[in-house]
Design an enzyme around this catalytic site. Structure first.
Site, PDB file in Angstrom:
ATOM      1  N   ARG A  46      -9.768  18.690   8.086  1.00 16.34           N
ATOM      2  CA  ARG A  46      -9.707  17.775   6.942  1.00 16.34           C
ATOM      3  C   ARG A  46      -8.923  18.443   5.813  1.00 16.34           C
ATOM      4  O   ARG A  46      -8.179  17.815   5.083  1.00 16.34           O
ATOM      5  CB  ARG A  46     -11.102  17.360   6.466  1.00 16.34           C
ATOM      6  CG  ARG A  46     -11.046  16.530   5.185  1.00 16.34           C
ATOM      7  CD  ARG A  46     -12.340  15.823   4.753  1.00 16.34           C
ATOM      8  NE  ARG A  46     -13.553  16.335   5.313  1.00 16.34           N
ATOM      9  CZ  ARG A  46     -14.175  17.455   4.886  1.00 16.34           C
ATOM     10  NH1 ARG A  46     -13.682  18.148   3.878  1.00 16.34           N
ATOM     11  NH2 ARG A  46     -15.281  17.850   5.461  1.00 16.34           N
ATOM     12  N   TYR A  98       1.681  -5.310  -5.454  1.00 17.66           N
ATOM     13  CA  TYR A  98       1.144  -5.468  -4.103  1.00 17.66           C
ATOM     14  C   TYR A  98      -0.329  -5.918  -4.190  1.00 17.66           C
ATOM     15  O   TYR A  98      -1.100  -5.344  -4.966  1.00 17.66           O
ATOM     16  CB  TYR A  98       1.267  -4.131  -3.352  1.00 17.66           C
ATOM     17  CG  TYR A  98       0.607  -4.124  -2.004  1.00 17.66           C
ATOM     18  CD1 TYR A  98       1.148  -4.862  -0.945  1.00 17.66           C
ATOM     19  CD2 TYR A  98      -0.555  -3.406  -1.769  1.00 17.66           C
ATOM     20  CE1 TYR A  98       0.543  -4.874   0.291  1.00 17.66           C
ATOM     21  CE2 TYR A  98      -1.164  -3.407  -0.522  1.00 17.66           C
ATOM     22  CZ  TYR A  98      -0.606  -4.140   0.501  1.00 17.66           C
ATOM     23  OH  TYR A  98      -1.211  -4.150   1.728  1.00 17.66           O
ATOM     24  N   ASP A 170       5.200   3.159  -7.291  1.00 18.47           N
ATOM     25  CA  ASP A 170       5.040   2.838  -5.878  1.00 18.47           C
ATOM     26  C   ASP A 170       6.455   2.585  -5.352  1.00 18.47           C
ATOM     27  O   ASP A 170       7.072   1.571  -5.663  1.00 18.47           O
ATOM     28  CB  ASP A 170       4.144   1.595  -5.738  1.00 18.47           C
ATOM     29  CG  ASP A 170       3.941   1.172  -4.283  1.00 18.47           C
ATOM     30  OD1 ASP A 170       4.754   1.556  -3.424  1.00 18.47           O
ATOM     31  OD2 ASP A 170       2.970   0.425  -4.020  1.00 18.47           O
ATOM     32  N   LYS A 195       5.439   1.661   5.990  1.00 22.49           N
ATOM     33  CA  LYS A 195       6.578   0.756   5.933  1.00 22.49           C
ATOM     34  C   LYS A 195       7.870   1.477   6.343  1.00 22.49           C
ATOM     35  O   LYS A 195       8.001   1.874   7.464  1.00 22.49           O
ATOM     36  CB  LYS A 195       6.655   0.125   4.542  1.00 22.49           C
ATOM     37  CG  LYS A 195       5.290  -0.346   3.994  1.00 22.49           C
ATOM     38  CD  LYS A 195       4.675  -1.497   4.770  1.00 22.49           C
ATOM     39  CE  LYS A 195       3.212  -1.758   4.434  1.00 22.49           C
ATOM     40  NZ  LYS A 195       2.887  -1.914   3.033  1.00 22.49           N
TER      41      LYS A 195
HETATM   42  C1  PLP Z   1       1.697  -1.918   2.234  1.00 24.83           C
HETATM   43  C2  PLP Z   1       1.817  -1.541   0.822  1.00 24.83           C
HETATM   44  C3  PLP Z   1       0.822  -0.778   0.187  1.00 24.83           C
HETATM   45  C4  PLP Z   1      -0.450  -0.362   0.880  1.00 24.83           C
HETATM   46  O1  PLP Z   1      -0.217   0.568   1.897  1.00 24.83           O
HETATM   47  P1  PLP Z   1      -1.102   0.663   3.246  1.00 24.83           P
HETATM   48  O2  PLP Z   1      -0.391   1.720   4.005  1.00 24.83           O
HETATM   49  O3  PLP Z   1      -1.071  -0.679   3.894  1.00 24.83           O
HETATM   50  O4  PLP Z   1      -2.471   1.062   2.821  1.00 24.83           O
HETATM   51  C5  PLP Z   1       1.033  -0.418  -1.136  1.00 24.83           C
HETATM   52  N1  PLP Z   1       2.146  -0.801  -1.795  1.00 24.83           N
HETATM   53  C6  PLP Z   1       3.102  -1.544  -1.232  1.00 24.83           C
HETATM   54  C7  PLP Z   1       4.298  -1.939  -2.015  1.00 24.83           C
HETATM   55  C8  PLP Z   1       2.975  -1.944   0.095  1.00 24.83           C
HETATM   56  O5  PLP Z   1       3.925  -2.705   0.651  1.00 24.83           O
END
Ligand code: PLP
Length: 379
Positions: A46, A98, A170, A195
């Site tokens: 961890r 998001y 983000d 993504k």
């Molecule tokens: C998908 C997404 C998230 C969340 O991420 P996860 O890996 O699904 O927890 C946060 N911000 C944006 C812009 C996203 O597209």
């Protein structure tokens, strides 16, 4: 080193025991100690894992940061960032956010006494007006999801730096290939690695990169204390995905531009949201702050009929209907019922998100096939 070389090599050395060029998957929970407390830098998985370490160093290099930390998901990373704060602290987030980020803020951390304000930050003056003495952090996304608005990172950072508070960006939609927020003054850059970074729709992961040592130490402490770590197999998959990030992103951008131009010329399409189009309100800023316009395109049809939008989404044969984005295959999403369903309808509409909006994650297939699919689906 330039970006493509960094993607393939930064932080990655051949395995010291065998010379294996690919980072091994250290599928282990613990590490044998010679004598109590005498170990090779690894105690329990961890806390540390060699496969994860390599990925963290690679990601830090791609974002021009010193410290990289990977999490079990993007929201796991967001959760850790929000735990830097205390009851009474105020966070200002951009209103075009998001859905899951909005949900963890309002439905989880608000319950613990953090306060949140959602402000349209494509105009930085709105931030100045919203700041109070309690404001400790500003959270932005750019390009935003799903309306692809562009927020001026440098202008927002100038305001947060003057006030001595943190700015989190983000950077999921742009990926480090197109934009490096730390270079523009952000304190923390956060990713849903799920993504573009992973890029193959086979892993869920998050990451944080920062140059602030104290914040990095605190985030590592929170990660170890709270436990949202990614597994070594997933770290391997993401390391593999990142090796082609620059090549994939080039094709995502090229294909999205052609898809956006096709949609713009289609008589049934009323509006196309893509920062690469000259008439997009954030086009000039995107040109300055990004190295390309990305792979995400949203659009609406004339008449704003929901059944008609649904029919288009059901008719695709190359685009698949599903949540998520950033994989090699093209996806289409209905934000109002899928990614943004956790935001109340009136809140969504206030932010300009219509229930008839269709969002495309343009993949890296042959663009002629994607345009043909749009043609037959829209009719
Ligand atoms: C998908 C997404 C998230 C969340 O991420 P996860 O890996 O699904 O927890 C946060 N911000 C944006 C812009 C996203 O597209």
């Amino acid at each position: 080193m330039k970006f493509g070389t960094k993607a393939i090599h930064a932080g990655i050395e051949p395995d010291p025991t065998t010379g294996a060029i690919m980072t091994p998957i250290y599928q282990t929970s613990t590490y044998v100690q010679e004598s109590p407390g005498k170990h090779k830098g690894y105690e329990y998985a961890r806390t540390q894992n060699p496969t994860r370490d390599v990925l963290q160093n690679n990601l830090a290099a791609l974002e021009n940061g010193q410290y990289g930390i990977c999490f079990a998901s993007g929201l796991g990373a967001t959760d850790a960032i929000l735990k830097l704060f205390k009851p009474g602290d105020e966070i200002i987030a951009s209103s075009d956010l998001y859905g899951g980020t909005y949900r963890i803020m309002v439905r989880v951390f608000q319950e613990f006494g953090l306060t949140f304000k959602f402000v349209s930050l494509d105009n930085p003056d709105n931030l100045k007006a919203a700041l109070t003495d309690a404001t400790k952090m500003v959270w932005i996304e750019t390009p935003t999801n799903p309306l692809l608005r562009i927020v001026d990172i440098r202008a927002i950072a100038a305001i947060t730096q003057e006030k001595g508070i943190q700015l989190v960006v983000d950077n999921t939609f742009a990926s480090p290939y197109l934009q490096n927020p730390l270079d523009l003054g952000a304190t923390i850059v956060m990713h849903s690695v799920t993504k573009y970074l992973g890029g193959h729709s086979d892993t869920v992961m998050g990451a944080i990169v920062t140059n602030d040592e104290a914040i990095a130490q605190r985030l590592k402490f929170i990660q170890n204390a709270c436990g949202a770590v990614p597994g070594p197999q997933d770290c391997f998959l993401v390391l593999r995905g990142i090796k082609t990030l620059h090549v994939r992103m080039q094709r995502h951008c090229e294909n999205a531009m052609q898809v956006a131009r096709f949609l713009q010329s289609h008589p049934k399409v009323s509006q196309v949201y893509y920062p690469g189009l000259e008439n997009h309100p954030g086009h000039a800023l995107a040109k300055e702050q990004m190295r390309g316009f990305g792979g995400m395109v949203s659009f609406t049809l004339h008449g704003d009929s929901l059944p008609e939008a649904v029919k288009v989404m059901e008719s695709f044969t190359v685009f698949s209907l599903g949540e998520s984005l950033g994989g090699v295959e093209s996806l289409c999403t209905h934000p109002a019922s899928m990614t943004h369903a956790s935001i109340p309808k009136e809140e969504r509409e206030k932010n300009g998100l219509k229930d008839t909006l269709i969002r495309l994650s343009v993949g890296i297939e042959d663009v002629e096939d994607l345009i043909q699919d749009l043609k037959q689906a829209i009719g």
